[in-house]
Design a protein around this motif. Structure first.
Motif, mmCIF file in Angstrom:
data_model
loop_
_atom_site.group_PDB
_atom_site.id
_atom_site.type_symbol
_atom_site.label_atom_id
_atom_site.label_comp_id
_atom_site.label_asym_id
_atom_site.label_seq_id
_atom_site.Cartn_x
_atom_site.Cartn_y
_atom_site.Cartn_z
ATOM 1 N N ILE A 1 0.869 -1.345 -0.002
ATOM 2 C CA ILE A 1 -0.009 0.061 -0.028
ATOM 3 C C ILE A 1 0.962 1.309 0.054
ATOM 4 N N ASN A 2 1.926 1.194 0.732
ATOM 5 C CA ASN A 2 2.799 2.429 0.776
ATOM 6 C C ASN A 2 3.533 2.635 -0.501
ATOM 7 N N LEU B 1 3.970 5.712 -5.691
ATOM 8 C CA LEU B 1 3.815 5.968 -7.057
ATOM 9 C C LEU B 1 2.828 6.782 -7.574
ATOM 10 N N VAL B 2 1.643 6.841 -6.919
ATOM 11 C CA VAL B 2 0.399 7.481 -7.323
ATOM 12 C C VAL B 2 0.492 8.950 -6.848
ATOM 13 N N LYS C 1 -7.083 5.507 -5.625
ATOM 14 C CA LYS C 1 -6.160 6.497 -6.270
ATOM 15 C C LYS C 1 -5.297 5.544 -7.436
ATOM 16 N N SER C 2 -5.019 4.552 -6.928
ATOM 17 C CA SER C 2 -4.123 3.516 -7.929
ATOM 18 C C SER C 2 -4.993 3.177 -8.883
ATOM 19 N N ILE C 3 -6.310 2.808 -8.872
ATOM 20 C CA ILE C 3 -6.949 2.288 -9.827
ATOM 21 C C ILE C 3 -7.246 3.488 -10.902
ATOM 22 N N GLU C 4 -7.286 4.764 -10.324
ATOM 23 C CA GLU C 4 -7.693 5.892 -11.362
ATOM 24 C C GLU C 4 -6.158 6.194 -12.068
ATOM 25 N N TYR C 5 -5.245 6.168 -11.299
ATOM 26 C CA TYR C 5 -3.939 6.218 -12.010
ATOM 27 C C TYR C 5 -3.605 5.147 -13.105
ATOM 28 N N ILE C 6 -3.954 4.234 -12.927
ATOM 29 C CA ILE C 6 -3.795 2.841 -13.787
ATOM 30 C C ILE C 6 -4.611 3.085 -14.906
ATOM 31 N N GLN C 7 -5.911 3.570 -14.835
ATOM 32 C CA GLN C 7 -6.794 3.856 -15.774
ATOM 33 C C GLN C 7 -6.419 5.099 -16.802
#
Length: 82
Positions: free
Chosen positions: A31-32, A37-38, A54-60
């Protein structure tokens, strides 16, 4: 004997607790890493669900950019007769 059974039960419980703690530590480390990264410059605290969101948004967004760049690349190749 009863003493041996108690010691074995205690050992199993402690062993399970240690394994569970290592599992939680690995999850928290992941998670950290995602958070860095994000949102590398964000100093505030995010809960785990927010980091995942936020990670999902970033990947999308990265996937959308990649698709756009691939399409532009094909369009440029077509324009150049390749």
């Amino acid at each position: 004997s009863d003493m041996d059974k108690e010691l074995l039960a205690k050992f199993r419980k402690e062993s399970h607790s240690a394994l569970e703690q290592r599992r939680r530590d690995k999850i928290n480390d992941g998670i950290n890493q995602l958070k860095e990264l994000v949102e590398p410059f964000h100093n505030g605290k995010y809960d785990k669900a927010s980091v995942l969101r936020k990670s999902i948004e970033y990947i999308q967004q990265a996937q959308a950019l990649q698709r756009r760049l691939v399409e532009e690349n094909y369009a440029l190749r077509d324009d150049n007769g390749q």
